[in-house]
Design a protein around this motif. Sequence first.
Motif, PDB file in Angstrom:
ATOM      1  N   SER A 243       8.931   4.244   3.354  1.00 56.51           N
ATOM      2  CA  SER A 243       8.091   5.214   4.049  1.00 56.51           C
ATOM      3  C   SER A 243       8.884   6.454   4.462  1.00 56.51           C
ATOM      4  N   VAL A 244      10.087   6.242   4.963  1.00 56.26           N
ATOM      5  CA  VAL A 244      10.934   7.373   5.348  1.00 56.26           C
ATOM      6  C   VAL A 244      11.295   8.204   4.124  1.00 56.26           C
TER       7      VAL A 244
ATOM      8  N   GLY B  65       8.438  10.378   3.240  1.00 56.85           N
ATOM      9  CA  GLY B  65       8.339  11.488   4.187  1.00 56.85           C
ATOM     10  C   GLY B  65       9.362  12.573   3.908  1.00 56.85           C
ATOM     11  N   ILE B  66      10.569  12.171   3.555  1.00 57.85           N
ATOM     12  CA  ILE B  66      11.618  13.154   3.247  1.00 57.85           C
ATOM     13  C   ILE B  66      11.265  13.940   1.991  1.00 57.85           C
TER      14      ILE B  66
ATOM     15  N   GLY C 220       8.421  14.827   1.156  1.00 56.60           N
ATOM     16  CA  GLY C 220       7.289  15.696   1.431  1.00 56.60           C
ATOM     17  C   GLY C 220       5.936  15.073   1.141  1.00 56.60           C
ATOM     18  N   ARG C 221       5.912  13.827   0.806  1.00 56.74           N
ATOM     19  CA  ARG C 221       4.653  13.140   0.518  1.00 56.74           C
ATOM     20  C   ARG C 221       4.165  12.466   1.805  1.00 56.74           C
ATOM     21  N   THR C 222       3.697  13.280   2.744  1.00 51.73           N
ATOM     22  CA  THR C 222       3.397  12.793   4.088  1.00 51.73           C
ATOM     23  C   THR C 222       2.190  11.859   4.131  1.00 51.73           C
ATOM     24  N   ASP C 223       1.194  12.082   3.302  1.00 53.33           N
ATOM     25  CA  ASP C 223       0.035  11.190   3.311  1.00 53.33           C
ATOM     26  C   ASP C 223       0.432   9.775   2.898  1.00 53.33           C
ATOM     27  N   GLU C 224       1.210   9.682   1.837  1.00 56.86           N
ATOM     28  CA  GLU C 224       1.671   8.374   1.379  1.00 56.86           C
ATOM     29  C   GLU C 224       2.606   7.735   2.404  1.00 56.86           C
ATOM     30  N   ALA C 225       3.417   8.567   3.064  1.00 55.69           N
ATOM     31  CA  ALA C 225       4.351   8.051   4.072  1.00 55.69           C
ATOM     32  C   ALA C 225       3.589   7.479   5.267  1.00 55.69           C
ATOM     33  N   GLN C 226       2.534   8.154   5.688  1.00 50.75           N
ATOM     34  CA  GLN C 226       1.738   7.648   6.809  1.00 50.75           C
ATOM     35  C   GLN C 226       1.035   6.348   6.442  1.00 50.75           C
TER      36      GLN C 226
ATOM     37  N   ALA D 262       3.623   3.575   6.337  1.00 52.93           N
ATOM     38  CA  ALA D 262       4.294   3.354   7.616  1.00 52.93           C
ATOM     39  C   ALA D 262       3.702   2.158   8.358  1.00 52.93           C
TER      40      ALA D 262
END
Length: 55
Positions: free
Chosen positions: A21-22, A25-26, A28-34, A37
């Motif tokens: 998940s981190v 996020g790094i 830039g794929r914030t939707d997938e990271a959330q 998570a």
Amino acid sequence: MKEVILKWYPVILAFICLLYSVGLGIMGRTDEAQYSAHWPGTILLFAIAIRQRRK
């Protein structure tokens, strides 16, 4: 070693999911990271529930 892995596999798996998940996020794929998570908490909660049912 086998006993340690069998006892701690949910924590190890949750940590790997957290790193995944981190990493998302790094990158830039914030939707997938959330979305991913939530996996570590879910894994740990299921592990607790399964271990309580065994006893």
